[in-house]
Design a protein around this motif. Structure first.
Motif, PDB file in Angstrom:
ATOM      1  N   ARG A  18       1.035  -0.991   0.282  1.00 43.21           N
ATOM      2  CA  ARG A  18       0.193   0.387   0.170  1.00 43.21           C
ATOM      3  C   ARG A  18       1.181   1.696   0.187  1.00 43.21           C
ATOM      4  O   ARG A  18       0.433   2.377  -0.891  1.00 43.21           O
ATOM      5  CB  ARG A  18      -0.727  -0.090   1.262  1.00 43.21           C
ATOM      6  N   THR A  19       1.742   1.278   0.833  1.00 40.77           N
ATOM      7  CA  THR A  19       3.075   2.039   0.685  1.00 40.77           C
ATOM      8  C   THR A  19       3.642   2.720  -0.697  1.00 40.77           C
ATOM      9  O   THR A  19       3.327   3.965  -1.502  1.00 40.77           O
ATOM     10  CB  THR A  19       4.175   2.176   1.725  1.00 40.77           C
ATOM     11  N   ARG A  20       3.672   1.203  -1.881  1.00 38.53           N
ATOM     12  CA  ARG A  20       4.289   1.428  -2.776  1.00 38.53           C
ATOM     13  C   ARG A  20       3.314   2.392  -3.556  1.00 38.53           C
ATOM     14  O   ARG A  20       3.717   3.187  -4.863  1.00 38.53           O
ATOM     15  CB  ARG A  20       4.533   0.240  -3.294  1.00 38.53           C
ATOM     16  N   GLU A  21       1.992   1.469  -3.291  1.00 37.63           N
ATOM     17  CA  GLU A  21       1.531   2.451  -4.431  1.00 37.63           C
ATOM     18  C   GLU A  21       0.810   3.699  -4.153  1.00 37.63           C
ATOM     19  O   GLU A  21       0.540   4.840  -4.503  1.00 37.63           O
ATOM     20  CB  GLU A  21      -0.084   1.554  -3.396  1.00 37.63           C
ATOM     21  N   GLY A  22       1.163   4.249  -2.788  1.00 35.64           N
ATOM     22  CA  GLY A  22       0.418   6.154  -2.159  1.00 35.64           C
ATOM     23  C   GLY A  22       1.965   6.000  -3.646  1.00 35.64           C
ATOM     24  O   GLY A  22       1.655   7.006  -3.685  1.00 35.64           O
ATOM     25  N   GLU A  23       3.129   5.527  -3.501  1.00 40.13           N
ATOM     26  CA  GLU A  23       4.031   6.973  -3.872  1.00 40.13           C
ATOM     27  C   GLU A  23       3.952   6.325  -5.080  1.00 40.13           C
ATOM     28  O   GLU A  23       4.501   7.694  -6.298  1.00 40.13           O
ATOM     29  CB  GLU A  23       5.457   6.416  -3.277  1.00 40.13           C
ATOM     30  N   ARG A  44       0.976   6.205  -6.939  1.00 42.39           N
ATOM     31  CA  ARG A  44       0.134   7.669  -8.110  1.00 42.39           C
ATOM     32  C   ARG A  44       0.444   9.552  -7.336  1.00 42.39           C
ATOM     33  O   ARG A  44       0.501   9.682  -8.142  1.00 42.39           O
ATOM     34  CB  ARG A  44      -1.388   7.498  -6.078  1.00 42.39           C
ATOM     35  N   ARG A  45       1.198   9.347  -5.820  1.00 39.71           N
ATOM     36  CA  ARG A  45       2.400  10.723  -6.112  1.00 39.71           C
ATOM     37  C   ARG A  45       2.940  10.622  -6.776  1.00 39.71           C
ATOM     38  O   ARG A  45       3.032  11.830  -8.073  1.00 39.71           O
ATOM     39  CB  ARG A  45       2.667  10.493  -4.966  1.00 39.71           C
TER      40      ARG A  45
END
Length: 171
Positions: free
Chosen positions: A38-43, A45-46
């Motif tokens: 989830r952290t990688r997916e957030g990165e 998206r950014r």
């Protein structure tokens, strides 16, 4: 009277503790893996948003006549590096450069290491299946963009940016 001294744990107690600890690890490990994903997916998206905004600013500057374009060019950057290197502002009397990105963000889903962040983003055609991605065509300043139905590449976690242009143009 014999006194029995007990120092330490019995074998049964050690086995029980080991079973409890392993059970807790079995529960915690998938939660930790999901958290990392989830952290990688957030990165991701950014990073995609940052690239998308830079492409939009470039396109707006090109539409306003602030970027010199060849005849028939789409007004989109030929590659991501142009956003970092900058282009000459045609509206500036001193010929000042306009920059759209400080650096190309790294694709957080890229499995290996790359010296250049631009190398972490790959090409994928709209026409290729997700399990076997293939490169598509990209629009450059010397060629016109193909129609939306043609095989064009787009930016994903492992893709190139040109399909964002196609999706935006058709919207």
């Amino acid at each position: 009277m014999m006194r029995r001294s007990s120092h330490g744990f019995s074998f049964i107690e050690l086995i029980a503790c080991l079973a409890i600890v392993s059970l807790l690890l079995m529960i915690a490990l998938p939660v930790a893996e999901t958290s990392v994903k989830r952290t990688r997916e957030g990165e991701l998206r950014r990073s995609l948003l940052e690239i998308r905004q830079a492409i939009d600013r470039y396109k707006e500057a090109a539409d306003a006549g602030r970027i010199q374009l060849e005849v028939g060019a789409s007004g989109y950057p030929p590659d991501l590096q142009v956003l970092v290197d900058g282009v000459v502002d045609q509206a500036s009397p001193s010929g000042r450069k306009m920059y759209f990105l400080r650096r190309i963000p790294r694709d957080p889903m890229y499995p290996g290491r790359a010296e250049d962040n631009a190398q972490t983003w790959g090409l994928r055609s709209y026409a290729s299946p997700a399990d076997a991605p293939e490169e598509g065509t990209t629009c450059s300043t010397s060629t016109a963009c193909p129609p939306a139905s043609a095989s064009t590449a787009f930016l994903t976690g492992t893709g190139e940016w040109t399909g964002i242009r196609q999706a935006r143009a058709s919207a």
